[in-house]
Design an enzyme around this catalytic site. Structure first.
Site, PDB file in Angstrom:
ATOM      1  CB  SER A 173      -5.264   7.257  12.276  1.00 15.50           C
ATOM      2  OG  SER A 173      -5.813   8.443  11.773  1.00 15.50           O
ATOM      3  CB  THR A 207      -8.887   9.244  13.017  1.00 14.05           C
ATOM      4  OG1 THR A 207     -10.298   9.390  13.026  1.00 14.05           O
ATOM      5  CG2 THR A 207      -8.565   7.795  13.328  1.00 14.05           C
ATOM      6  CE1 TYR A 262      -8.787   3.848   9.345  1.00 16.47           C
ATOM      7  CE2 TYR A 262      -9.041   6.171   9.875  1.00 16.47           C
ATOM      8  CZ  TYR A 262      -8.233   5.105   9.530  1.00 16.47           C
ATOM      9  OH  TYR A 262      -6.869   5.281   9.370  1.00 16.47           O
ATOM     10  CG  PHE A 292       1.842   0.112   7.177  1.00 20.71           C
ATOM     11  CD1 PHE A 292       1.771   1.399   7.700  1.00 20.71           C
ATOM     12  CD2 PHE A 292       3.092  -0.440   6.970  1.00 20.71           C
ATOM     13  CE1 PHE A 292       2.922   2.116   8.003  1.00 20.71           C
ATOM     14  CE2 PHE A 292       4.254   0.260   7.271  1.00 20.71           C
ATOM     15  CZ  PHE A 292       4.166   1.535   7.787  1.00 20.71           C
ATOM     16  CE  LYS A 325      -5.939   2.858  11.587  1.00 19.98           C
ATOM     17  NZ  LYS A 325      -4.992   1.820  11.168  1.00 19.98           N
ATOM     18  N   GLY A 375       0.813  -1.221   0.000  1.00 21.24           N
ATOM     19  CA  GLY A 375       0.000   0.000   0.000  1.00 21.24           C
ATOM     20  C   GLY A 375       0.845   1.269   0.000  1.00 21.24           C
TER      21      GLY A 375
END
Ligand SMILES: NC(=O)c1ccc[n+]([C@@H]2O[C@H](COP(=O)([O-])OP(=O)(O)OC[C@H]3O[C@@H](n4cnc5c(N)ncnc54)[C@H](O)[C@@H]3O)[C@@H](O)[C@H]2O)c1
Length: 237
Positions: free
Chosen positions: A159, A161, A183, A115, A187, A40
């Site tokens: 992240s 986030t 999402y 990842f 995390k 990725g």
């Protein structure tokens, strides 16, 4: 509305991933790193940096759901590495049998940079179970298999986030954690799982969590960048 900053992939690699790689290498040269999601966007740049130290072999596991083999072929081209130095096995981190066979095949693996996962906020709102299954189920399966083999060095690509809607800006590392979508919750939950694992056996685990904003940009060569099959960000890289 939350104000989100972006960082360049070059900044991310030079300031977070590369120092990590160098620190690992200094501690123990000639290591083999398992990079999940290594085909990725961030994973492929990380493979370049690891290989360019000359001190790591890399084993990538990836489903190729949001990437393609071409990126790893370009990593080989950029680093001039041999096939032995960068191995690829198509594997879903939720698939215990395939994961076990990869770990059996490469017993030199002593660390993992994780990842692999899904990353589209909108998609996670529409299909939360898919995100919980992939991001949380995938990580717990991976951790289970690593712990069985006492592979204790684990870097998790979390992240920013996890700061949700921050109460104040700029965000500092100790700002309150929360999530505003599935999402983000994956995390946050995985971070908690990692803290629990470490608390349960600090001798076994050596865990590092990276929280970054959306990196943008491509490798200076222009040969690798972001090539999403599924998730499209505001700034194509
Ligand atoms: N790009 C960003 O802006 C950003 C910001 C913060 C955190 N992250 C996190 O960093 C990680 C990598 O992000 P990216 O931008 O390189 O994403 P990406 O989609 O380019 O890379 C993720 C890779 O994981 C693979 N994958 C997905 N599910 C898998 C599974 N179950 N098993 C094996 N492989 C699987 C995909 O095929 C893909 O190659 C993700 O976990 C993402 O949540 C990304």
């Amino acid at each position: 509305m939350t104000t989100r900053a972006s960082i360049t992939i070059k900044y991310l690699i030079s300031n977070l991933i590369l120092p990590l790689a160098v620190a690992f290498a200094a501690a123990n040269p000639h290591r083999t790193v398992l990079v999940t999601g290594g085909a990725g966007y961030i994973g492929s740049h990380t493979c370049v940096e690891l290989l360019q130290t000359g001190k790591y072999n890399v084993v990538v596991v990836d489903t190729l759901d949001n990437s393609c083999m071409e990126s790893l072929e370009r990593v080989r081209e950029l680093t001039g590495c041999t096939k032995d130095m960068l191995q690829f096995r198509q594997c879903d981190v939720r698939d215990t049998d395939t994961l076990k066979s990869v770990l059996d095949e490469f017993p030199a693996i002593d660390s993992c940079i994780h990842f692999a996962g899904l990353k589209a906020v909108g998609e996670s709102v529409a299909n939360p179970l898919m995100y919980y299954d992939c991001n949380i189920g995938g990580t717990t399966n991976l951790l289970q298999n690593l712990s069985t083999r006492k592979i204790k060095n684990f870097v998790f690509s979390s992240s920013a986030t996890v700061y949700g809607d921050p109460e104040k800006l700029p965000i500092t590392e100790d700002s309150k954690l929360s999530a505003t979508n599935p999402y983000g919750r994956t995390k946050l939950f995985v971070e908690e799982i990692l803290r629990d694992c470490h608390a349960s056996n600090p001798e076994l685990w050596n865990i590092l969590i990276l929280r970054y904003f959306n990196p943008i940009g491509a490798h200076p060569s222009g040969r690798i960048g972001e090539d999403p099959q599924v998730c499209k960000f505001m700034y194509p890289s």
